[in-house]
Motif scaffolding. Structure first.
Motif, PDB file in Angstrom:
ATOM      1  N   SER A   1       3.088  14.665  11.063  1.00  0.00           N
ATOM      2  CA  SER A   1       2.865  14.468   9.574  1.00  0.00           C
ATOM      3  C   SER A   1       2.420  13.021   9.499  1.00  0.00           C
ATOM      4  N   LEU A   2       1.621  12.636   8.254  1.00  0.00           N
ATOM      5  CA  LEU A   2       1.380  11.423   8.202  1.00  0.00           C
ATOM      6  C   LEU A   2       2.164  10.415   8.502  1.00  0.00           C
TER       7      LEU A   2
ATOM      8  N   PHE B   1      -5.702   7.085   7.876  1.00  0.00           N
ATOM      9  CA  PHE B   1      -5.756   6.698   9.207  1.00  0.00           C
ATOM     10  C   PHE B   1      -4.409   5.589   9.104  1.00  0.00           C
ATOM     11  N   LEU B   2      -3.404   5.772   8.683  1.00  0.00           N
ATOM     12  CA  LEU B   2      -2.157   5.062   8.653  1.00  0.00           C
ATOM     13  C   LEU B   2      -1.657   4.452   9.999  1.00  0.00           C
TER      14      LEU B   2
ATOM     15  N   ALA C   1       0.958  -1.061  -0.066  1.00  0.00           N
ATOM     16  CA  ALA C   1       0.182   0.102   0.138  1.00  0.00           C
ATOM     17  C   ALA C   1       0.775   1.227   0.101  1.00  0.00           C
ATOM     18  N   VAL C   2       0.688   2.020  -1.007  1.00  0.00           N
ATOM     19  CA  VAL C   2       1.404   3.324  -1.046  1.00  0.00           C
ATOM     20  C   VAL C   2       0.824   4.484  -0.506  1.00  0.00           C
ATOM     21  N   TYR C   3       1.630   5.237   0.435  1.00  0.00           N
ATOM     22  CA  TYR C   3       1.191   6.406   1.207  1.00  0.00           C
ATOM     23  C   TYR C   3       2.209   7.489   0.732  1.00  0.00           C
ATOM     24  N   LEU C   4       1.434   8.660   0.254  1.00  0.00           N
ATOM     25  CA  LEU C   4       2.422   9.677   0.008  1.00  0.00           C
ATOM     26  C   LEU C   4       2.125  10.933   0.886  1.00  0.00           C
ATOM     27  N   SER C   5       3.318  11.382   1.417  1.00  0.00           N
ATOM     28  CA  SER C   5       3.308  12.925   2.349  1.00  0.00           C
ATOM     29  C   SER C   5       2.873  13.854   1.304  1.00  0.00           C
ATOM     30  N   LYS C   6       2.461  14.987   1.736  1.00  0.00           N
ATOM     31  CA  LYS C   6       1.920  16.047   0.761  1.00  0.00           C
ATOM     32  C   LYS C   6       2.952  16.334  -0.110  1.00  0.00           C
TER      33      LYS C   6
ATOM     34  N   VAL D   1      -2.845   9.908  -0.219  1.00  0.00           N
ATOM     35  CA  VAL D   1      -2.269  11.046  -0.117  1.00  0.00           C
ATOM     36  C   VAL D   1      -2.546  11.534   1.009  1.00  0.00           C
ATOM     37  N   GLU D   2      -1.463  12.216   1.925  1.00  0.00           N
ATOM     38  CA  GLU D   2      -1.812  12.767   3.210  1.00  0.00           C
ATOM     39  C   GLU D   2      -2.594  14.109   3.259  1.00  0.00           C
ATOM     40  N   ILE D   3      -3.558  13.919   3.936  1.00  0.00           N
ATOM     41  CA  ILE D   3      -4.296  15.078   4.244  1.00  0.00           C
ATOM     42  C   ILE D   3      -3.928  15.960   5.405  1.00  0.00           C
TER      43      ILE D   3
END
Length: 192
Positions: free
Chosen positions: A113-114, A80-81, A43-48, A72-74
Motif C-alpha cells: 500500500s502507498l 510516488f511517495l 504534504a498530505v497523503y491519504l490511503s484509499k 490519494v493512493e492509487i
C-alpha cells in the motif's frame, strides 16, 4: 561572485490511513503545527481508506484549504511517495492516525500500500518514521463517529503486538496521541 546556495526547503510527508479514531483531533493538532512552523511544507497523503474516512468526517476541504494538494493512493507506488522519501525530499514521514492494518504491514515488511511502502522504503534510506497507531494499548477505547456519537471499540492484543514490534525497529518512533506530534516538529525544526 558566488551565489548563496539556496536553503533546502523543509518538507514533511503526513500520511492518513482509514482510521477515524482521533482523526479530527489529529487534523486540529496539525493545523496548530502549521501555524507554529509556517516555513515547513506539510504534504498530505491519504490511503484509499483514508480518503473515505476523511470524507466521512467532512475534513477534505479543511485539508485542501490548509495544506494544498491532498494526494490519494492509487497503488503502492502512485503517487510516488516512496521514491520522494528515499531521495530526501521529506525530512520525515508521519502517519497519523494509522490503522492496525497499516501498522501490521509495516511491522511485517509488507509494502503493498502507498503508506506502508513509503514507510518501509523510507526506513531503508534512514528517513525517520513517526507513527500514531489507532490501536495503541490493549483494552477498550471510546471514539467519536462522524455524527458525534460514541463508538466503543476493543483493542486486541494482536494489534498491540504489532505496535510493540514497530517500536523496536530502528528509525521508528511511536506516538501515543495527537498532542505528541508538535514535539516531533520541534525536534526536527526547532522553535519557529
Amino acid at each position: 561572485m558566488f551565489e548563496m546556495e539556496e536553503k533546502k526547503k523543509k518538507r514533511v510527508a503526513w500520511g492518513i490511513t482509514g482510521s477515524g479514531d482521533r482523526l479530527p483531533e489529529t487534523v486540529d493538532v496539525m493545523l496548530e503545527v502549521k501555524k507554529e512552523f509556517p516555513d515547513v511544507e506539510i504534504a498530505v497523503y491519504l490511503s484509499k481508506a483514508g480518503a473515505q474516512v476523511v470524507k466521512y468526517y467532512k475534513l477534505m476541504d479543511t485539508l485542501k484549504e490548509n495544506f494544498g494538494a491532498v494526494r490519494v493512493e492509487i497503488d503502492a507506488n502512485t503517487p510516488f511517495l516512496a521514491g520522494q522519501i528515499q531521495v530526501g525530499r521529506y525530512e520525515f514521514l508521519l502517519i497519523a492516525p494509522a490503522t492496525s492494518n497499516t501498522v501490521a504491514k509495516i511491522a511485517m515488511g509488507i509494502a503493498d500500500s502507498l503508506l506502508a511502502n513509503a514507510a518501509i522504503m523510507g526506513l531503508k534510506a534512514y528517513v525517520p518514521l513517526y507513527i500514531m497507531p489507532s490501536d495503541y494499548k490493549e483494552g477498550e477505547v471510546i471514539t467519536k463517529l462522524p455524527d458525534g456519537r460514541d463508538l466503543r471499540l476493543r483493542v486486541r492484543k494482536e494489534d498491540v503486538e504489532h505496535v510493540r514490534k514497530l517500536a523496536q525497529m530502528d528509525g521508528v518512533t511511536i506516538l501515543e496521541k495527537p498532542e505528541d506530534i508538535p514535539k516531533v516538529f520541534r525536534k526536527h525544526f526547532g522553535k519557529s
